[in-house]
Design an enzyme around this catalytic site. Structure first.
Site, PDB file in Angstrom:
ATOM      1  N   CYS A 296      47.450  54.657  45.606  1.00  0.00           N
ATOM      2  CA  CYS A 296      48.148  53.739  46.518  1.00  0.00           C
ATOM      3  C   CYS A 296      48.864  54.523  47.609  1.00  0.00           C
ATOM      4  O   CYS A 296      48.897  54.106  48.768  1.00  0.00           O
ATOM      5  CB  CYS A 296      49.124  52.856  45.742  1.00  0.00           C
ATOM      6  SG  CYS A 296      48.269  51.657  44.688  1.00  0.00           S
TER       7      CYS A 296
ATOM      8  N   CYS B 179      34.268  35.124  51.616  1.00  0.00           N
ATOM      9  CA  CYS B 179      33.194  36.129  51.552  1.00  0.00           C
ATOM     10  C   CYS B 179      32.068  35.849  52.550  1.00  0.00           C
ATOM     11  O   CYS B 179      31.624  34.720  52.696  1.00  0.00           O
ATOM     12  CB  CYS B 179      32.620  36.179  50.143  1.00  0.00           C
ATOM     13  SG  CYS B 179      31.334  37.432  49.957  1.00  0.00           S
TER      14      CYS B 179
ATOM     15  N   CYS C 144      32.924  42.439  43.669  1.00  0.00           N
ATOM     16  CA  CYS C 144      34.387  42.419  43.639  1.00  0.00           C
ATOM     17  C   CYS C 144      34.791  42.488  42.167  1.00  0.00           C
ATOM     18  O   CYS C 144      34.210  41.804  41.325  1.00  0.00           O
ATOM     19  CB  CYS C 144      34.898  41.118  44.271  1.00  0.00           C
ATOM     20  SG  CYS C 144      36.650  40.792  43.966  1.00  0.00           S
TER      21      CYS C 144
ATOM     22  N   CYS D 117      23.933  37.055  47.244  1.00  0.00           N
ATOM     23  CA  CYS D 117      25.215  36.877  46.573  1.00  0.00           C
ATOM     24  C   CYS D 117      25.216  37.676  45.272  1.00  0.00           C
ATOM     25  O   CYS D 117      24.236  37.677  44.522  1.00  0.00           O
ATOM     26  CB  CYS D 117      25.437  35.388  46.284  1.00  0.00           C
ATOM     27  SG  CYS D 117      26.895  35.094  45.265  1.00  0.00           S
TER      28      CYS D 117
ATOM     29  N   CYS E 254      34.194  46.013  49.207  1.00  0.00           N
ATOM     30  CA  CYS E 254      33.292  46.191  48.069  1.00  0.00           C
ATOM     31  C   CYS E 254      31.959  45.464  48.254  1.00  0.00           C
ATOM     32  O   CYS E 254      30.889  46.062  48.134  1.00  0.00           O
ATOM     33  CB  CYS E 254      33.999  45.762  46.790  1.00  0.00           C
ATOM     34  SG  CYS E 254      35.505  46.732  46.501  1.00  0.00           S
TER      35      CYS E 254
ATOM     36  N   CYS F 295      29.981  39.814  40.306  1.00  0.00           N
ATOM     37  CA  CYS F 295      31.064  39.666  41.282  1.00  0.00           C
ATOM     38  C   CYS F 295      32.151  38.726  40.742  1.00  0.00           C
ATOM     39  O   CYS F 295      31.863  37.631  40.280  1.00  0.00           O
ATOM     40  CB  CYS F 295      30.524  39.133  42.602  1.00  0.00           C
ATOM     41  SG  CYS F 295      31.784  39.107  43.887  1.00  0.00           S
TER      42      CYS F 295
ATOM     43  N   CYS G 167      40.421  40.496  51.441  1.00  0.00           N
ATOM     44  CA  CYS G 167      39.521  41.655  51.606  1.00  0.00           C
ATOM     45  C   CYS G 167      38.315  41.370  52.522  1.00  0.00           C
ATOM     46  O   CYS G 167      37.977  42.213  53.353  1.00  0.00           O
ATOM     47  CB  CYS G 167      38.997  42.150  50.258  1.00  0.00           C
ATOM     48  SG  CYS G 167      40.172  43.181  49.378  1.00  0.00           S
TER      49      CYS G 167
ATOM     50  N   CYS H 228      47.657  56.859  39.750  1.00  0.00           N
ATOM     51  CA  CYS H 228      46.710  57.910  40.127  1.00  0.00           C
ATOM     52  C   CYS H 228      47.041  58.446  41.500  1.00  0.00           C
ATOM     53  O   CYS H 228      46.299  59.258  42.043  1.00  0.00           O
ATOM     54  CB  CYS H 228      45.289  57.365  40.107  1.00  0.00           C
ATOM     55  SG  CYS H 228      44.966  56.190  41.428  1.00  0.00           S
TER      56      CYS H 228
ATOM     57  N   HIS I 294      36.089  34.526  47.185  1.00  0.00           N
ATOM     58  CA  HIS I 294      34.817  33.795  47.171  1.00  0.00           C
ATOM     59  C   HIS I 294      34.705  32.868  48.385  1.00  0.00           C
ATOM     60  O   HIS I 294      33.610  32.660  48.919  1.00  0.00           O
ATOM     61  CB  HIS I 294      34.749  32.991  45.870  1.00  0.00           C
ATOM     62  CG  HIS I 294      33.443  32.328  45.616  1.00  0.00           C
ATOM     63  ND1 HIS I 294      32.249  33.010  45.574  1.00  0.00           N
ATOM     64  CD2 HIS I 294      33.145  31.020  45.370  1.00  0.00           C
ATOM     65  CE1 HIS I 294      31.268  32.156  45.311  1.00  0.00           C
ATOM     66  NE2 HIS I 294      31.788  30.948  45.190  1.00  0.00           N
TER      67      HIS I 294
ATOM     68  N   CYS J   4      48.811  48.599  38.969  1.00  0.00           N
ATOM     69  CA  CYS J   4      49.514  49.188  37.818  1.00  0.00           C
ATOM     70  C   CYS J   4      50.982  48.776  37.820  1.00  0.00           C
ATOM     71  O   CYS J   4      51.543  48.412  36.797  1.00  0.00           O
ATOM     72  CB  CYS J   4      49.395  50.713  37.844  1.00  0.00           C
ATOM     73  SG  CYS J   4      47.706  51.320  37.841  1.00  0.00           S
TER      74      CYS J   4
ATOM     75  N   CYS K 170      43.851  47.733  43.934  1.00  0.00           N
ATOM     76  CA  CYS K 170      43.527  49.028  43.319  1.00  0.00           C
ATOM     77  C   CYS K 170      42.536  49.761  44.204  1.00  0.00           C
ATOM     78  O   CYS K 170      41.357  49.649  44.004  1.00  0.00           O
ATOM     79  CB  CYS K 170      42.961  48.840  41.915  1.00  0.00           C
ATOM     80  SG  CYS K 170      42.820  50.396  41.021  1.00  0.00           S
TER      81      CYS K 170
ATOM     82  N   CYS L 296      40.512  43.274  41.620  1.00  0.00           N
ATOM     83  CA  CYS L 296      41.510  44.305  41.314  1.00  0.00           C
ATOM     84  C   CYS L 296      42.928  43.876  41.680  1.00  0.00           C
ATOM     85  O   CYS L 296      43.872  44.585  41.362  1.00  0.00           O
ATOM     86  CB  CYS L 296      41.139  45.629  41.972  1.00  0.00           C
ATOM     87  SG  CYS L 296      41.335  45.650  43.763  1.00  0.00           S
TER      88      CYS L 296
END
Lengths: 325, 466
Positions: free
Chosen positions: A55, A229, A283, A249, A276, A255, A264, A52, A226, A155, A189, A286
């Site tokens: 990236c 987080c 989450c 949570c 996210c 999630c 992340c 798409c 996890h 991808c 992603c 991805c």
């Protein structure tokens, strides 16, 4: 500037947000490692297939180093469909020219999945003798003489969205169509720019980074979402959100952090702005080979694999749903 | 007669091939072809309907928010849910911020290399040569702002991520509203970034557009196309969708009218799909047939009451009566700049309208069976999503995206698409360097993954106001 040891460089990569010191390290590091082709800047070929372009757009969000500097001072971006000035034949002529001139020296970055088999012509790029050339053929041709291949985005690394469901375009990961050349997977992603540029610099300066069983650099993909987080204490205390906009949570609202391996929660996206879960959204794992088919429904509680009926931390998703690539 | 093939046309989203026939230094016929297929409609079948928001935004990394919004509208419609005021406004802030990102990246990073000479380093080497006419001072200014624009568009994304979590592929837009609440610190941070972006749009982007339009004023006379327009409208200003910042409407054969969504059809006569792709988007199916006789593109041919329409900023500004000076390659660029200024101003007002602490999402229940339509605008034009839910799952999903309108192939009646029409008549004095062709293609800001009033030449164009 003092030469950084590999260990020091990895510490920089592991640092997050504004603390990522690549800006200060990157230019002299690269030039020193690459006193050769393209005016001392490593030649990069970036191909886009079943993607798409997210990236590429995300790469432009790089802050440390700032992307304008990357383009002019750090790398020599020989081919990138969204950025290059050339179009048509003059653009396509670049690929054979790079292959010849910089054989064994250029890095191939692939964004997007590869259409294969009887659907190989579902994705084409340019023409030869008046006939369209498949994207798969370009990937194979350019990989053959690359120093290393970096598959970016979910991808390219695992098939991702185009390979989901009935896989209507016969989409496969880059690792399924090439061989005999060093390959690094940087999923996401979209990708996080730090992870792509950090991986690229490592490859140029220190060679192949340490990879996990899915060929992902462990410096970026070694820990479970996890576990990192900011809402993990809420999970441990049993404070679960009953709707997304509530603080709590998000495990019971879908999630998939327990099955996702990346940084992340600490690195965050867009110049350390958010990620996210910080936006009250689950989450969706991805960065995993199971995205999206095995990490959805996105808003439904994930299946419990753990013996105590809890999700944390899960074995690597790759082992659950189809093994290593 | 000479055939000129441009494959790929670069500096746009996705894979586009353009083939033109030139005779006597002019384009006499043109074909536009999408050369990549992923098959989103099939990928969506059988899923939890709520997932459509996250999956469909992966159609496009440049305008993911428009797809997320269209999908959320379609789900709101199918589920019969009323989105709370804060949810509506936060959706607008997320979508509007990405419009700015998209318009800025289009002007500076995707379009300018057609008009400006860049330093001879990759990725700017090997471009078409010939008609570059900016004076040294203007050229330098625009090269400088190419890099400044990279920073400003990044800040647009940071602004969107305050409410959207991340960009591309934000996560906060969901069926029933938004997951993200109207937190005061986020509002303040958004306002601060917006002030810097607004300054760039008003001071640099507007002036740079004027400089470009003046130097290349003959581009106000070429690249016209069908001069029919369609807009579904965007940015609802009240909770019932009665009033929108950008209105819905059509303009066909010189006559304005309201949108009758029943008049939208798709046609795959010259596309690599079987017959099931023909008809109304709430009934069609998309089955690939690569190599089908007479077909040359993965893009389908949508039509409105059988007519070819152009979509995008010029269509929207024209229908709203905000810019009606002409239809051309350069008018598209000017309309896009004007729209960026309009959205910049509106975003600041919407921040003031947020009520911190008030709800932003309404509970949703997935019905056994339902249908929904989500209509919105992407930076590139009218975007529609059609969903059918059965047994609580997606039975059918269809998206008709902006570039399907603009870069459509011929239809069953042989009528060329908007871009194909716009290319006819363009000057190509040098067939090896078809600059006018790529400039006109770029004026549409094509986005293939998702799938020209006239002034006297030479006359300075400084008449458009912000």
């Amino acid at each position: 500037m003092r030469n950084l040891s590999r260990r020091e460089f990895l510490r920089l990569c592991g640092a997050t947000g504004a603390a990522l010191g690549l800006t200060h390290a990157i230019k002299p590091e690269i030039l020193e490692a690459f006193a050769g082709p393209a005016g001392g800047r490593p030649p990069i070929v970036w191909l886009q297939g079943g993607s798409c372009s997210g990236c590429s757009v995300s790469l432009l969000n790089s802050v440390q180093p700032e992307i304008g500097k990357v383009l002019t001072d750090v790398i020599s971006l020989q081919f990138h469909q969204t950025l290059m000035a050339a179009a048509g034949e003059p653009a396509m002529d670049v690929l054979p020219a790079v292959k010849k001139q910089y054989a064994g020296q250029y890095y191939l970055i692939v964004e997007g999945s590869v259409s294969t088999g009887d659907k190989v012509m579902y994705s084409t790029l340019g023409e030869r003798d008046g006939k369209p050339v498949s994207f798969a053929e370009w990937v194979k041709t350019m990989a053959a003489d690359a120093k290393a291949v970096i598959a970016v985005g979910t991808c390219a690394t695992f098939g991702g969205i185009p390979a989901a469901g009935s896989n209507p375009a016969g989409s496969k990961a880059v690792s399924d169509v090439i061989g005999g050349v060093p390959l690094i997977n940087v999923p996401g992603c979209p990708i996080h720019p730090d992870r792509v540029l950090g991986t690229l610099v490592h490859a140029i300066k220190y060679g192949m980074p340490e990879l996990d069983h899915l060929k992902r650099p462990t410096v970026f993909f070694g820990k479970c979402v996890h576990d990192l987080c900011e809402r993990r204490p809420m999970f441990d205390e049993g404070k679960f959100a009953t709707r997304l906009s509530e603080q709590g949570c998000l495990y019971k609202l879908g999630c998939k952090g327990p099955m996702a391996y990346n940084d992340c929660p600490t690195r965050r996206y867009n110049n350390n702005t958010s990620w996210c879960v910080a936006a009250n959204a689950p989450c969706v794992a991805c960065v995993e080979p199971g995205f999206p088919d095995h990490t959805s429904p996105f808003f439904e509680r994930m299946p419990e694999y753990g013996p105590a009926g809890t999700p944390s931390p899960q074995p690597h998703q790759g082992k659950i749903i189809g093994g290593d690539k | 007669m000479r055939k000129i093939v441009i494959d790929p046309v670069t500096r746009l989203e996705g894979h586009l091939k353009v083939e033109v026939m030139a005779e006597g230094g002019k384009v006499v016929a043109a074909e536009a072809a999408g050369t990549m297929y992923r098959g989103f409609e099939s990928i969506l079948a059988g899923r939890d309907p709520r997932d459509a928001v996250y999956i469909t935004q992966r159609i496009c990394g440049v305008c993911p928010v428009s797809h997320a919004t269209a999908a959320a509208f379609a789900l709101d419609d199918a589920f019969g849910v009323q989105v709370p005021t804060n949810g509506r406004i936060i959706r607008n802030l997320i979508l509007g911020g990405n419009f700015l990102q998209s318009h800025i990246i289009h002007f500076y990073n995707l379009s300018l290399p057609d008009y400006v000479q860049f330093p001879a380093i990759a990725p700017f080497t090997r471009h078409y040569t010939g008609d570059y006419r900016l004076n040294k001072e203007t050229n330098e200014r625009l090269v400088g702002n190419y890099f400044k624009a990279l920073e400003i568009r990044r800040k647009c994304h940071e602004m969107v991520a305050l409410f959207g979590g991340k960009m591309p592929h934000q996560v906060a837009i969901i069926a029933g509203g938004t997951s993200m609440t109207a937190q005061k610190d986020k509002i303040d941070a958004y306002r601060k970034l917006l002030a810097e972006i607004a300054q760039f749009v008003e001071k640099e982007y507007a002036e740079d557009t004027r400089l470009l339009a003046n130097a290349y004023s003959d581009y106000f006379q070429v690249g016209k196309g069908p001069a029919n327009f369609l807009s579904y409208g965007a940015f609802p200003l009240d909770d019932y969708g009665r009033d929108k910042l950008i209105g819905a409407g059509v303009y066909i054969g010189g006559k304005p009218a309201g949108v009758d969504i029943g008049k939208v059809t798709e046609d795959a006569a010259h596309s690599w799909y079987d017959k099931a792709a023909d008809g109304s988007p709430d009934k069609t199916a998309t089955n690939a047939r690569y190599g089908k006789a007479g077909a040359y593109s993965w893009v389908k041919a949508p039509r409105y009451g059988g007519e070819v329409c152009e979509v995008g900023p010029l269509a929207r500004m024209w229908i709203a009566g905000r810019y009606t000076s002409g239809v051309s390659a350069m008018d598209r660029i000017v309309a896009r700049t004007l729209e960026a200024a309009l959205i910049t101003k509106s975003l600041a007002n919407w921040l003031d309208e947020l009520d911190p602490g008030a709800p932003c999402e309404a509970p949703v229940e997935i019905p056994y069976a339902a249908t929904g339509v989500g209509l919105v605008e992407a930076p590139r034009g009218a975007l529609g999503h059609w969903i059918t839910v059965r047994n609580h799952r997606i039975e059918r999903y269809q998206a008709v995206v902006p570039t399907t309108w603009n870069a459509s192939p011929r239809d069953a009646g042989g009528k060329p698409g908007a871009l194909e029409q716009a290319l006819v008549g363009l000057p190509v004095p040098d067939a090896d360097n078809p600059l006018a062709v790529v400039r006109t293609v770029h004026s549409f800001d094509p986005c293939l993954a998702c799938a020209v009033h006239v002034i006297t030449p030479g006359k300075p164009v400084g008449e458009f106001k912000l």
